[in-house]
Scaffold this motif. Structure first.
Motif, PDB file in Angstrom:
ATOM      1  N   ALA A   1     -74.983 135.240 102.764  1.00 48.75           N
ATOM      2  CA  ALA A   1     -74.268 136.155 101.876  1.00 48.75           C
ATOM      3  C   ALA A   1     -74.601 137.609 102.215  1.00 48.75           C
ATOM      4  O   ALA A   1     -73.718 138.473 102.221  1.00 48.75           O
ATOM      5  CB  ALA A   1     -74.613 135.855 100.426  1.00 48.75           C
ATOM      6  N   GLY A   2     -75.863 137.881 102.523  1.00 45.58           N
ATOM      7  CA  GLY A   2     -76.253 139.235 102.922  1.00 45.58           C
ATOM      8  C   GLY A   2     -75.588 139.656 104.220  1.00 45.58           C
ATOM      9  O   GLY A   2     -75.147 140.796 104.363  1.00 45.58           O
ATOM     10  N   ALA A   3     -75.493 138.725 105.177  1.00 47.54           N
ATOM     11  CA  ALA A   3     -74.829 139.033 106.448  1.00 47.54           C
ATOM     12  C   ALA A   3     -73.344 139.309 106.232  1.00 47.54           C
ATOM     13  O   ALA A   3     -72.786 140.234 106.836  1.00 47.54           O
ATOM     14  CB  ALA A   3     -75.022 137.877 107.431  1.00 47.54           C
ATOM     15  N   ALA A   4     -72.710 138.539 105.364  1.00 47.55           N
ATOM     16  CA  ALA A   4     -71.293 138.776 105.065  1.00 47.55           C
ATOM     17  C   ALA A   4     -71.110 140.144 104.418  1.00 47.55           C
ATOM     18  O   ALA A   4     -70.150 140.863 104.728  1.00 47.55           O
ATOM     19  CB  ALA A   4     -70.756 137.679 104.155  1.00 47.55           C
ATOM     20  N   SER A   5     -72.033 140.532 103.551  1.00 49.48           N
ATOM     21  CA  SER A   5     -71.971 141.855 102.932  1.00 49.48           C
ATOM     22  C   SER A   5     -72.169 142.958 103.974  1.00 49.48           C
ATOM     23  O   SER A   5     -71.496 143.993 103.930  1.00 49.48           O
ATOM     24  CB  SER A   5     -73.032 141.961 101.839  1.00 49.48           C
ATOM     25  OG  SER A   5     -73.039 143.239 101.276  1.00 49.48           O
TER      26      SER A   5
ATOM     27  N   VAL B   1     -78.881 153.393 103.331  1.00 46.50           N
ATOM     28  CA  VAL B   1     -78.633 152.651 102.099  1.00 46.50           C
ATOM     29  C   VAL B   1     -79.130 151.220 102.250  1.00 46.50           C
ATOM     30  O   VAL B   1     -78.824 150.546 103.242  1.00 46.50           O
ATOM     31  CB  VAL B   1     -77.116 152.644 101.776  1.00 46.50           C
ATOM     32  CG1 VAL B   1     -76.821 151.796 100.560  1.00 46.50           C
ATOM     33  CG2 VAL B   1     -76.605 154.051 101.585  1.00 46.50           C
ATOM     34  N   LYS B   2     -79.898 150.751 101.257  1.00 46.34           N
ATOM     35  CA  LYS B   2     -80.308 149.347 101.213  1.00 46.34           C
ATOM     36  C   LYS B   2     -79.295 148.590 100.375  1.00 46.34           C
ATOM     37  O   LYS B   2     -79.029 148.959  99.229  1.00 46.34           O
ATOM     38  CB  LYS B   2     -81.699 149.205 100.577  1.00 46.34           C
ATOM     39  CG  LYS B   2     -82.802 149.754 101.426  1.00 46.34           C
ATOM     40  CD  LYS B   2     -84.145 149.567 100.745  1.00 46.34           C
ATOM     41  CE  LYS B   2     -85.245 150.188 101.568  1.00 46.34           C
ATOM     42  NZ  LYS B   2     -86.554 150.057 100.906  1.00 46.34           N
ATOM     43  N   ARG B   3     -78.741 147.532 100.980  1.00 42.70           N
ATOM     44  CA  ARG B   3     -77.719 146.755 100.279  1.00 42.70           C
ATOM     45  C   ARG B   3     -77.754 145.319 100.762  1.00 42.70           C
ATOM     46  O   ARG B   3     -77.667 145.062 101.968  1.00 42.70           O
ATOM     47  CB  ARG B   3     -76.351 147.385 100.550  1.00 42.70           C
ATOM     48  CG  ARG B   3     -75.220 146.693  99.860  1.00 42.70           C
ATOM     49  CD  ARG B   3     -73.936 147.446 100.087  1.00 42.70           C
ATOM     50  NE  ARG B   3     -72.846 146.621  99.625  1.00 42.70           N
ATOM     51  CZ  ARG B   3     -71.589 146.859  99.872  1.00 42.70           C
ATOM     52  NH1 ARG B   3     -71.256 147.923 100.564  1.00 42.70           N
ATOM     53  NH2 ARG B   3     -70.657 146.073  99.437  1.00 42.70           N
ATOM     54  N   SER B   4     -77.899 144.388  99.851  1.00 46.83           N
ATOM     55  CA  SER B   4     -77.861 142.948 100.123  1.00 46.83           C
ATOM     56  C   SER B   4     -78.827 142.530 101.227  1.00 46.83           C
ATOM     57  O   SER B   4     -78.492 141.713 102.083  1.00 46.83           O
ATOM     58  CB  SER B   4     -76.440 142.510 100.487  1.00 46.83           C
ATOM     59  OG  SER B   4     -75.559 142.775  99.435  1.00 46.83           O
ATOM     60  N   GLY B   5     -80.011 143.092 101.235  1.00 48.65           N
ATOM     61  CA  GLY B   5     -81.017 142.713 102.219  1.00 48.65           C
ATOM     62  C   GLY B   5     -80.882 143.412 103.561  1.00 48.65           C
ATOM     63  O   GLY B   5     -81.540 143.023 104.529  1.00 48.65           O
ATOM     64  N   TYR B   6     -80.058 144.436 103.655  1.00 46.37           N
ATOM     65  CA  TYR B   6     -79.847 145.176 104.903  1.00 46.37           C
ATOM     66  C   TYR B   6     -80.024 146.676 104.681  1.00 46.37           C
ATOM     67  O   TYR B   6     -79.728 147.192 103.600  1.00 46.37           O
ATOM     68  CB  TYR B   6     -78.435 144.927 105.451  1.00 46.37           C
ATOM     69  CG  TYR B   6     -78.305 143.617 106.190  1.00 46.37           C
ATOM     70  CD1 TYR B   6     -78.428 143.564 107.577  1.00 46.37           C
ATOM     71  CD2 TYR B   6     -78.084 142.436 105.508  1.00 46.37           C
ATOM     72  CE1 TYR B   6     -78.324 142.369 108.256  1.00 46.37           C
ATOM     73  CE2 TYR B   6     -77.983 141.235 106.184  1.00 46.37           C
ATOM     74  CZ  TYR B   6     -78.101 141.207 107.558  1.00 46.37           C
ATOM     75  OH  TYR B   6     -78.003 140.021 108.237  1.00 46.37           O
ATOM     76  N   MET B   7     -80.481 147.360 105.721  1.00 41.83           N
ATOM     77  CA  MET B   7     -80.546 148.820 105.751  1.00 41.83           C
ATOM     78  C   MET B   7     -79.339 149.292 106.555  1.00 41.83           C
ATOM     79  O   MET B   7     -79.207 148.963 107.740  1.00 41.83           O
ATOM     80  CB  MET B   7     -81.837 149.304 106.406  1.00 41.83           C
ATOM     81  CG  MET B   7     -81.941 150.811 106.512  1.00 41.83           C
ATOM     82  SD  MET B   7     -82.047 151.644 104.949  1.00 41.83           S
ATOM     83  CE  MET B   7     -83.658 151.163 104.407  1.00 41.83           C
TER      84      MET B   7
END
Length: 182
Positions: free
Chosen positions: A45-49, A102-108
């Motif tokens: 889900a984080g990768a899709a985001s 920006v940090k979002r869904s486990g990603y920078m």
């Protein structure tokens, strides 16, 4: 006992300690099976985001270049988050343009564009020589066990690799490592 009287027997309701321990053991076995799958689903889900963020950045940069940047790109996320005069809508949503990293869904998520000294000023307040001829954007996972890194640039393609692409991504063209997502 007298004849004709009824004998009362005790009836035990509820769980015995052994029953409770058995139920706890079954629940712990099910959790040990389900937890890795849940973590994999969370990473997916984080990768899709992150991929969605790369697409939004590509779209925002293209719109910026065509409408506000006189053919040049925004140098960072906050520039894409600044609306032009007379408009309430920026080129990128506030959840992606609150800062330059920006940090979002486990990603920078980051965007970088090298300012071009001959670039005209943009309609949203970037000074003369502040916009860029190209840009690169990257989404690097924050969690150490996630090995899906994404990046994009002015070409509009999204690339994936098992290590960071943002550091090696050119502002225009293909990076040496990684492959194109289709």
């Amino acid at each position: 006992m007298r004849s004709g009287s009824t004998v009362m027997t005790k009836k035990c309701d509820g769980f015995a300690l052994v029953d409770v321990i058995f139920c706890c053991a079954i629940i712990s076995i099910l959790c040990s099976i389900a937890l890795p799958k849940m973590l994999m689903a969370r990473q997916s889900a984080g990768a899709a985001s992150a991929i969605g963020a790369m697409r939004a950045i590509n779209s925002g940069q293209l719109t910026f270049a065509l409408t506000c940047g006189n053919g040049f790109y925004a140098p960072n996320l906050t520039s894409l988050g600044t609306a032009p005069p007379g408009s309430h809508d920026a080129f990128l949503s506030p959840n992606l343009s609150g800062s330059n990293a920006v940090k979002r869904s486990g990603y920078m998520i980051q965007v970088e564009g090298t300012p071009f000294s001959g670039a005209p000023p943009s309609c949203n307040g970037i000074a003369f020589g502040g916009t860029a001829r190209g840009f690169k954007a990257g989404a690097d996972p924050i969690e150490p066990n996630n090995a899906r890194f994404f990046a994009t640039n002015a070409n509009g393609q999204i690339f994936e690799h098992t290590s960071t692409l943002f550091a090696v991504m050119p502002e225009v063209g293909e990076p040496t490592p990684g492959h194109v997502l289709h």
